[in-house]
Scaffold this motif. Structure first.
Motif, short mmCIF file in Angstrom:
data_model
loop_
_atom_site.label_atom_id
_atom_site.label_comp_id
_atom_site.label_asym_id
_atom_site.label_seq_id
_atom_site.Cartn_x
_atom_site.Cartn_y
_atom_site.Cartn_z
N ARG A 40 -1.34 3.91 -3.15
CA ARG A 40 -2.72 3.41 -3.05
C ARG A 40 -3.66 4.56 -2.69
O ARG A 40 -3.25 5.54 -2.07
N THR A 82 9.54 3.83 2.43
CA THR A 82 9.94 4.63 3.59
C THR A 82 10.91 5.72 3.14
O THR A 82 12.04 5.41 2.77
N GLU A 102 5.74 -4.14 5.17
CA GLU A 102 5.59 -5.56 4.82
C GLU A 102 6.99 -6.19 4.65
O GLU A 102 8.01 -5.50 4.73
#
Ligand code: 5GP
Length: 199
Positions: A40, A82, A102
């Motif tokens: 993003r 990650t 999330e």
């Protein structure tokens, strides 16, 4: 040296995950947070390598192909993941490592690392969550409703987390997470050296 523990912290947008994690880091020198990679765009106040590693879509997919992620997921049209090696390095050094991720990623971590401690943060009620999202001021109503819809989906998955912590007063939420870490440290499986003394 004793290995550190992996701690997954999830929760809906607007619940205050970032604030809770920052407060935990300030209080406990044994804690570290993992820096995720994402596709993003960077927000104005963010620093590459501190808040995230901002990378291209192509690079992200290359890293997936090389199996460099402990977990990864798509969230509102972007990839988040990650990187595994830095997390394992910190764990080997004895640090407890927080993953603020999330729920799809959270579930992957629980599968791959059954020892991970999982915490789902909730607001005192959905009404409070909605008020917090609207109170940010920078989000239009359509986006607020989308985030609430997303939150409903996350709450469904949350039953698979080990702990649910209510973030009403920040202080209480932080001490609840600290209590979880403290209780985990004194589980029988981690206290065997006391028991073996008698043999
Ligand atoms: P934001 O774009 O607002 O920084 O983050 C959006 C969501 O992605 C948040 O719920 C955040 O916790 C989650 N997230 C951040 N990093 C990762 C990651 O590495 N993996 C996964 N699965 N989720 C992440």
């Amino acid at each position: 040296m004793k290995k550190g523990r992996l701690i997954v912290i999830s929760g809906p947008s607007g619940v205050g995950k970032g604030t809770v994690v920052r407060a935990l880091l300030e209080r406990d020198p044994q804690l570290r947070v993992s820096v995720s990679a994402t596709t993003r765009p960077m927000r104005p106040n963010e620093i590459d390598g501190v808040h995230y590693y901002f990378i291209s879509h192509e690079k992200f997919e290359e890293m997936i192909a090389q199996d460099l992620f402990l977990e990864h997921a798509q969230y509102v049209g972007n990839y988040y993941g990650t990187p595994e090696a830095p997390v394992d390095r910190m764990l080997e050094q004895g640090f407890d490592v927080i993953l603020e991720i999330e729920v799809q990623g959270g579930l992957q971590v629980m599968k791959r690392r059954p020892d991970a401690i999982s915490v789902f943060l909730v607001a005192p009620s959905f009404e409070v969550l909605a008020a917090r999202l609207r109170g940010r001021g920078d989000t239009d109503e359509e986006k607020v409703l989308m985030r609430l819809q997303q939150a409903r989906m996350e709450y469904l998955v949350a039953s698979q987390y080990q702990y649910v912590v209510v973030n009403d007063r920040l202080e209480d939420a932080v001490s609840d997470v600290q209590a979880i870490l403290r209780a985990d440290a004194i589980k029988t499986e981690h206290q065997q050296h006391f028991l073996k003394e008698a043999l």
